[in-house]
Design an enzyme around this catalytic site. Structure first.
Site, PDB file in Angstrom:
ATOM      1  N   ILE A  17       0.487  -2.311   2.744  1.00  0.00           N
ATOM      2  CA  ILE A  17       1.275  -1.291   2.063  1.00  0.00           C
ATOM      3  C   ILE A  17       2.335  -1.928   1.158  1.00  0.00           C
ATOM      4  O   ILE A  17       3.048  -2.855   1.566  1.00  0.00           O
ATOM      5  CB  ILE A  17       1.914  -0.340   3.101  1.00  0.00           C
ATOM      6  CG1 ILE A  17       2.601   0.832   2.427  1.00  0.00           C
ATOM      7  CG2 ILE A  17       2.855  -1.075   4.037  1.00  0.00           C
ATOM      8  CD1 ILE A  17       2.913   1.968   3.403  1.00  0.00           C
ATOM      9  N   ASP A  18       2.395  -1.458  -0.078  1.00  0.00           N
ATOM     10  CA  ASP A  18       3.396  -1.917  -1.041  1.00  0.00           C
ATOM     11  C   ASP A  18       4.785  -1.422  -0.610  1.00  0.00           C
ATOM     12  O   ASP A  18       4.901  -0.452   0.149  1.00  0.00           O
ATOM     13  CB  ASP A  18       3.023  -1.373  -2.426  1.00  0.00           C
ATOM     14  CG  ASP A  18       4.052  -1.726  -3.482  1.00  0.00           C
ATOM     15  OD1 ASP A  18       4.383  -2.917  -3.598  1.00  0.00           O
ATOM     16  OD2 ASP A  18       4.505  -0.816  -4.186  1.00  0.00           O
ATOM     17  N   LYS A  19       5.814  -2.083  -1.111  1.00  0.00           N
ATOM     18  CA  LYS A  19       7.187  -1.688  -0.740  1.00  0.00           C
ATOM     19  C   LYS A  19       7.839  -0.778  -1.772  1.00  0.00           C
ATOM     20  O   LYS A  19       8.111   0.392  -1.512  1.00  0.00           O
ATOM     21  CB  LYS A  19       8.066  -2.930  -0.530  1.00  0.00           C
ATOM     22  CG  LYS A  19       9.519  -2.592  -0.208  1.00  0.00           C
ATOM     23  CD  LYS A  19      10.387  -3.825  -0.123  1.00  0.00           C
ATOM     24  CE  LYS A  19      10.658  -4.447  -1.469  1.00  0.00           C
ATOM     25  NZ  LYS A  19      11.573  -3.630  -2.328  1.00  0.00           N
ATOM     26  N   LYS A 190      -1.833 -10.278  -4.227  1.00  0.00           N
ATOM     27  CA  LYS A 190      -2.136  -9.105  -3.396  1.00  0.00           C
ATOM     28  C   LYS A 190      -3.643  -8.962  -3.203  1.00  0.00           C
ATOM     29  O   LYS A 190      -4.127  -8.695  -2.098  1.00  0.00           O
ATOM     30  CB  LYS A 190      -1.576  -7.834  -4.038  1.00  0.00           C
ATOM     31  CG  LYS A 190      -0.081  -7.659  -3.922  1.00  0.00           C
ATOM     32  CD  LYS A 190       0.324  -6.272  -4.417  1.00  0.00           C
ATOM     33  CE  LYS A 190       1.799  -6.021  -4.249  1.00  0.00           C
ATOM     34  NZ  LYS A 190       2.182  -4.654  -4.631  1.00  0.00           N
ATOM     35  N   VAL A 207      -2.234   0.799   0.349  1.00  0.00           N
ATOM     36  CA  VAL A 207      -1.346   1.884  -0.074  1.00  0.00           C
ATOM     37  C   VAL A 207      -0.399   1.343  -1.136  1.00  0.00           C
ATOM     38  O   VAL A 207       0.250   0.317  -0.926  1.00  0.00           O
ATOM     39  CB  VAL A 207      -0.525   2.437   1.111  1.00  0.00           C
ATOM     40  CG1 VAL A 207       0.253   3.671   0.689  1.00  0.00           C
ATOM     41  CG2 VAL A 207      -1.427   2.750   2.303  1.00  0.00           C
TER      42      VAL A 207
END
Length: 314
Positions: A17-19, A190, A207
């Protein structure tokens, strides 16, 4: 990939999941100010707000609700650097103002010190007289993030933050959520990390929300674009969340798992009915009208079982 994404979301046990903009709000907020002694924090914010009123940059939104100082004119956005303008002082002289990156404000104020730390997104303010202030913009978690991620972990999912932001800021968010993390990642990093997970045999849900997440989302077994995602991120995702409720992430995974269970139930029922019913009908032990009725009832049961998914709310 719609139906395959649904099944993959049900089978996955790893969530990357990205921040920024995914776990955190898309709008930053003023968190800290470091200024010279001769200027108040209120004046720093009023000058900054006067410059930022013309900008739609995400960092500018932190100033849009602050009353701007009157008299700031000839405002100009310098792409990739900041904003400049002119403020007429009480003696009638025009004083150039700059708000933006270290290199940009240092052109006007060579005495500018380095930003205080790496915990905030720092925006500098300077004028003809020198450096005036550093304004630290802080991130805030989306509502409900901690509870929802806790539910995912309780369900057995490994949740890992992958972000292009600095290690310090990623670590701060990861600490709040008690999650492992990978920071300072390029879009290629990523993608490589995702593929490493897949090579290790993990089915992965990705995500994200930004342009730099597009390849990452497209390569995942199942992917979710959150509210506010770019058009490219939405185009690459299997699922798109349209409201600001982070709980939709858990809803999607819950629905996917229930859909898989329902499909398996229907397949088992249909196969079992055919294994038993067809031989009886073929041997003449069941009259044609009864066989047709039985087939219709079997199909109806499958449909009714599938319709139960409409009641899924978690």
């Amino acid at each position: 990939r719609g139906e395959f994404g649904l099944l993959a979301a049900a089978d996955a046990r790893t969530v990357l999941i990205d921040k920024t903009g995914t776990l955190t709000e898309t709008t930053l907020a003023v968190g800290q100010i470091t200024a010279i002694d001769s200027i108040s924090h209120e004046r720093v914010l009023a000058l900054s707000a006067a410059l930022q009123q013309v900008s739609s940059h995400p960092a500018a939104r932190a100033f849009h609700n602050i009353a701007p100082l009157p008299g700031v004119t000839d405002i100009e956005i310098v792409a990739g650097a900041g904003i400049r303008g002119y403020w007429q002082r009480s003696d009638g002289a025009l004083n150039e103002l700059r708000l933006g990156s270290l290199s940009f404000i240092s052109e006007l104020a060579p005495d500018t010190p380095l930003p205080p730390d790496d915990d905030h997104y720092w925006v500098g303010l300077s004028d003809n007289g020198g450096w005036l202030a550093w304004i630290g913009l802080a991130e805030h978690l989306r509502p409900g993030v901690s509870d929802r991620l806790g539910r995912l972990k309780a369900m057995g999912y490994a949740v890992i933050i992958v972000s292009g932001d600095s290690q310090t800021r990623v670590a701060a968010v990861a600490s709040q959520l008690a999650l492992p993390y990978q920071g300072a990642m390029t879009p290629r990093d990523k993608l490589d990390y995702l593929q490493q997970q897949q090579t290790a045999g993990n089915t992965v849900i990705a995500v994200g929300d930004g342009l730099n997440d597009a390849a990452f989302l497209g390569a995942a077994d199942a992917s979710i674009a959150v509210a506010g995602a770019t058009a490219l991120a939405r185009a690459q995702a299997d699922f798109v969340v349209t409201d600001n409720d982070f709980g939709r992430l858990v809803d999607i995974i819950g629905i996917a798992r229930k859909a898989r269970t329902t499909m398996r139930q229907n397949l088992i029922w249909a196969a079992g009915y055919n294994v038993v019913g067809i031989p009886f009908a073929a041997s003449g032990l069941v009259p044609p009208w009864a066989a047709a009725l039985g087939m219709s009832i079997s199909s109806l049961l499958v449909v009714v079982n599938a319709l139960r998914l409409r009641r899924v709310s978690e």
